[in-house]
Write a protein that holds these residues in place. Structure first.
Motif, PDB file in Angstrom:
ATOM      1  N   CYS A  55       0.704  -1.164   0.099  1.00  0.00           N
ATOM      2  CA  CYS A  55      -0.034  -0.088  -0.034  1.00  0.00           C
ATOM      3  C   CYS A  55       0.964   1.379   0.036  1.00  0.00           C
ATOM      4  O   CYS A  55       1.921   1.291   0.480  1.00  0.00           O
ATOM      5  N   PHE A  56       0.293   2.180  -0.589  1.00  0.00           N
ATOM      6  CA  PHE A  56       1.068   3.615  -0.560  1.00  0.00           C
ATOM      7  C   PHE A  56       0.041   4.680  -0.597  1.00  0.00           C
ATOM      8  O   PHE A  56      -1.113   4.526  -0.834  1.00  0.00           O
ATOM      9  N   ASN A  57       0.521   5.885  -0.184  1.00  0.00           N
ATOM     10  CA  ASN A  57      -0.428   6.878  -0.297  1.00  0.00           C
ATOM     11  C   ASN A  57      -0.042   7.879  -1.664  1.00  0.00           C
ATOM     12  O   ASN A  57       1.047   8.763  -1.678  1.00  0.00           O
ATOM     13  N   SER A  67      -7.755  -4.748   4.821  1.00  0.00           N
ATOM     14  CA  SER A  67      -8.297  -5.996   4.663  1.00  0.00           C
ATOM     15  C   SER A  67     -10.000  -6.090   4.948  1.00  0.00           C
ATOM     16  O   SER A  67     -10.594  -6.998   4.231  1.00  0.00           O
ATOM     17  N   ASN A  68     -10.519  -5.000   5.562  1.00  0.00           N
ATOM     18  CA  ASN A  68     -11.996  -5.380   5.990  1.00  0.00           C
ATOM     19  C   ASN A  68     -12.458  -4.134   4.877  1.00  0.00           C
ATOM     20  O   ASN A  68     -13.740  -3.854   5.166  1.00  0.00           O
ATOM     21  N   ASN A  69     -12.006  -3.628   4.003  1.00  0.00           N
ATOM     22  CA  ASN A  69     -12.560  -2.768   3.251  1.00  0.00           C
ATOM     23  C   ASN A  69     -13.732  -3.146   1.965  1.00  0.00           C
ATOM     24  O   ASN A  69     -13.404  -4.333   1.463  1.00  0.00           O
ATOM     25  N   PRO A  70     -14.967  -3.047   2.426  1.00  0.00           N
ATOM     26  CA  PRO A  70     -15.991  -3.389   1.507  1.00  0.00           C
ATOM     27  C   PRO A  70     -16.047  -2.871   0.012  1.00  0.00           C
ATOM     28  O   PRO A  70     -16.933  -3.337  -0.564  1.00  0.00           O
ATOM     29  N   HIS A  71     -14.963  -1.904  -0.102  1.00  0.00           N
ATOM     30  CA  HIS A  71     -15.135  -1.157  -1.354  1.00  0.00           C
ATOM     31  C   HIS A  71     -13.696  -1.497  -2.014  1.00  0.00           C
ATOM     32  O   HIS A  71     -12.898  -0.789  -2.285  1.00  0.00           O
ATOM     33  N   PRO A  72     -13.597  -2.658  -2.413  1.00  0.00           N
ATOM     34  CA  PRO A  72     -12.223  -2.824  -3.373  1.00  0.00           C
ATOM     35  C   PRO A  72     -11.864  -2.102  -4.601  1.00  0.00           C
ATOM     36  O   PRO A  72     -10.756  -1.811  -5.096  1.00  0.00           O
ATOM     37  N   ASP A  73     -13.062  -1.333  -5.208  1.00  0.00           N
ATOM     38  CA  ASP A  73     -12.698  -0.274  -6.356  1.00  0.00           C
ATOM     39  C   ASP A  73     -11.890   0.817  -5.814  1.00  0.00           C
ATOM     40  O   ASP A  73     -11.227   1.604  -6.426  1.00  0.00           O
ATOM     41  N   LYS A  74     -11.999   1.140  -4.248  1.00  0.00           N
ATOM     42  CA  LYS A  74     -11.049   2.196  -3.793  1.00  0.00           C
ATOM     43  C   LYS A  74      -9.720   1.904  -3.690  1.00  0.00           C
ATOM     44  O   LYS A  74      -8.644   2.707  -3.187  1.00  0.00           O
ATOM     45  N   ALA A  75      -9.169   0.576  -4.092  1.00  0.00           N
ATOM     46  CA  ALA A  75      -7.689   0.514  -4.037  1.00  0.00           C
ATOM     47  C   ALA A  75      -6.856   1.183  -5.184  1.00  0.00           C
ATOM     48  O   ALA A  75      -5.705   0.910  -4.970  1.00  0.00           O
ATOM     49  N   SER A  76      -7.673   1.791  -5.907  1.00  0.00           N
ATOM     50  CA  SER A  76      -6.721   2.407  -7.058  1.00  0.00           C
ATOM     51  C   SER A  76      -7.631   3.724  -7.406  1.00  0.00           C
ATOM     52  O   SER A  76      -7.309   4.085  -8.514  1.00  0.00           O
ATOM     53  N   ASP A  77      -8.149   4.291  -6.317  1.00  0.00           N
ATOM     54  CA  ASP A  77      -9.126   5.516  -6.689  1.00  0.00           C
ATOM     55  C   ASP A  77      -8.227   6.834  -6.802  1.00  0.00           C
ATOM     56  O   ASP A  77      -8.618   8.164  -7.114  1.00  0.00           O
ATOM     57  N   GLY A  78      -7.085   6.896  -6.296  1.00  0.00           N
ATOM     58  CA  GLY A  78      -6.021   7.770  -6.221  1.00  0.00           C
ATOM     59  C   GLY A  78      -6.076   8.845  -4.912  1.00  0.00           C
ATOM     60  O   GLY A  78      -5.615   9.782  -4.813  1.00  0.00           O
ATOM     61  N   THR A  79      -7.033   8.306  -4.132  1.00  0.00           N
ATOM     62  CA  THR A  79      -7.178   8.973  -2.727  1.00  0.00           C
ATOM     63  C   THR A  79      -7.069   8.068  -1.581  1.00  0.00           C
ATOM     64  O   THR A  79      -7.075   6.958  -1.752  1.00  0.00           O
ATOM     65  N   ILE A  97      -5.366   5.635   0.703  1.00  0.00           N
ATOM     66  CA  ILE A  97      -4.196   4.658   0.616  1.00  0.00           C
ATOM     67  C   ILE A  97      -4.789   3.680  -0.547  1.00  0.00           C
ATOM     68  O   ILE A  97      -5.718   3.197  -0.610  1.00  0.00           O
ATOM     69  N   ASP A  98      -3.632   3.579  -1.578  1.00  0.00           N
ATOM     70  CA  ASP A  98      -3.958   2.796  -2.780  1.00  0.00           C
ATOM     71  C   ASP A  98      -3.331   1.487  -2.817  1.00  0.00           C
ATOM     72  O   ASP A  98      -2.172   1.552  -1.994  1.00  0.00           O
ATOM     73  N   GLN A  99      -3.456   0.687  -3.394  1.00  0.00           N
ATOM     74  CA  GLN A  99      -2.556  -0.673  -3.627  1.00  0.00           C
ATOM     75  C   GLN A  99      -1.838  -0.514  -5.060  1.00  0.00           C
ATOM     76  O   GLN A  99      -2.274  -0.130  -6.115  1.00  0.00           O
ATOM     77  N   ILE A 100      -0.240  -0.887  -4.899  1.00  0.00           N
ATOM     78  CA  ILE A 100       0.442  -0.681  -6.120  1.00  0.00           C
ATOM     79  C   ILE A 100      -0.286  -1.272  -7.358  1.00  0.00           C
ATOM     80  O   ILE A 100      -0.474  -0.536  -8.300  1.00  0.00           O
ATOM     81  N   PHE A 101      -0.531  -2.610  -7.251  1.00  0.00           N
ATOM     82  CA  PHE A 101      -0.800  -3.148  -8.489  1.00  0.00           C
ATOM     83  C   PHE A 101      -2.241  -2.953  -9.012  1.00  0.00           C
ATOM     84  O   PHE A 101      -2.502  -3.110 -10.116  1.00  0.00           O
ATOM     85  N   ALA A 102      -2.964  -2.547  -8.152  1.00  0.00           N
ATOM     86  CA  ALA A 102      -4.274  -2.198  -8.516  1.00  0.00           C
ATOM     87  C   ALA A 102      -4.452  -0.799  -9.291  1.00  0.00           C
ATOM     88  O   ALA A 102      -4.983  -0.692 -10.233  1.00  0.00           O
ATOM     89  N   ALA A 103      -3.512   0.152  -8.695  1.00  0.00           N
ATOM     90  CA  ALA A 103      -3.338   1.524  -9.275  1.00  0.00           C
ATOM     91  C   ALA A 103      -2.396   1.301 -10.551  1.00  0.00           C
ATOM     92  O   ALA A 103      -2.874   2.281 -11.303  1.00  0.00           O
ATOM     93  N   HIS A 104      -1.298   0.697 -10.367  1.00  0.00           N
ATOM     94  CA  HIS A 104      -0.316   0.893 -11.642  1.00  0.00           C
ATOM     95  C   HIS A 104       0.206  -0.588 -12.114  1.00  0.00           C
ATOM     96  O   HIS A 104       1.033  -0.348 -12.694  1.00  0.00           O
ATOM     97  N   GLY A 105      -0.523  -1.541 -11.990  1.00  0.00           N
ATOM     98  CA  GLY A 105       0.071  -2.917 -12.350  1.00  0.00           C
ATOM     99  C   GLY A 105      -0.087  -2.966 -13.879  1.00  0.00           C
ATOM    100  O   GLY A 105       0.785  -3.518 -14.512  1.00  0.00           O
ATOM    101  N   THR A 106      -0.908  -2.311 -14.373  1.00  0.00           N
ATOM    102  CA  THR A 106      -1.090  -2.258 -16.078  1.00  0.00           C
ATOM    103  C   THR A 106       0.097  -1.723 -16.550  1.00  0.00           C
ATOM    104  O   THR A 106       0.614  -1.962 -17.465  1.00  0.00           O
ATOM    105  N   ASP A 107       0.224  -0.526 -16.218  1.00  0.00           N
ATOM    106  CA  ASP A 107       1.457   0.289 -16.282  1.00  0.00           C
ATOM    107  C   ASP A 107       2.643  -0.508 -16.364  1.00  0.00           C
ATOM    108  O   ASP A 107       3.648  -0.670 -17.228  1.00  0.00           O
ATOM    109  N   ILE A 108       2.988  -1.243 -15.020  1.00  0.00           N
ATOM    110  CA  ILE A 108       4.303  -1.981 -15.049  1.00  0.00           C
ATOM    111  C   ILE A 108       4.373  -2.899 -15.801  1.00  0.00           C
ATOM    112  O   ILE A 108       5.400  -3.161 -16.556  1.00  0.00           O
ATOM    113  N   MET A 109       3.284  -3.865 -15.990  1.00  0.00           N
ATOM    114  CA  MET A 109       3.507  -5.092 -16.618  1.00  0.00           C
ATOM    115  C   MET A 109       3.380  -5.004 -18.067  1.00  0.00           C
ATOM    116  O   MET A 109       4.202  -5.359 -18.929  1.00  0.00           O
ATOM    117  N   GLY A 110       2.696  -3.719 -18.602  1.00  0.00           N
ATOM    118  CA  GLY A 110       2.779  -3.441 -19.731  1.00  0.00           C
ATOM    119  C   GLY A 110       3.839  -2.962 -20.471  1.00  0.00           C
ATOM    120  O   GLY A 110       4.584  -3.014 -21.416  1.00  0.00           O
TER     121      GLY A 110
END
Length: 138
Positions: A32-34, A100-112, A114-127
């Protein structure tokens, strides 16, 4: 010198773990990152034992110079951050994870928040690796 080597190894392990867990719905503490914290804020956080700055460039250490340059240029073209200051020490009161208890997984990459690296930028890295015919180190 040994400390820097251990930091690089730790960063590689953290990003590898992020890739494995990146398909999960929850944002786990070690990946996770901010996204809204400034570079100065990230530098300050890195001085603690809870946060560690990892650089995407570290993922190219196994590649030859030409391929590594291709990957980094492709990644830079995405506009995604070149480094992430990730939480490496568990969050209190949540079983060691931030979301871990977040009922909104879509918020793992919304830019506000705490986000998750691969949810937010995994496509950029792998691509970027795919565009240069390179394999990720994990």
């Amino acid at each position: 010198m040994i400390s820097r080597t251990m930091t690089n190894i730790g960063a590689g392990v953290a990003l590898a773990a992020a890739a494995v867990l990146g398909t999960g719905a929850a944002a786990y503490a070690h990946e996770c990152f901010n996204p809204n914290r400034s570079e100065q804020g990230n530098a300050g956080a890195s001085n603690s034992q809870a946060w560690l700055t990892v650089h995407v460039e570290e993922l190219t250490s196994h590649l030859d110079d030409v391929t590594a340059s291709c990957v980094l240029d492709a990644y830079a073209g995405t506009g995604a951050p070149s480094s992430f200051t990730i939480l490496v020490k568990g969050a209190n009161g949540q079983g060691g994870t931030i979301a871990s208890n977040n009922p909104h997984p879509d918020k793992a990459s919304d830019g506000t928040g705490i986000d998750q690296i691969f949810a937010a930028h995994g496509t950029d890295i792998m691509g970027s690796f795919d565009a240069c015919g390179a394999e990720l180190p994990f």
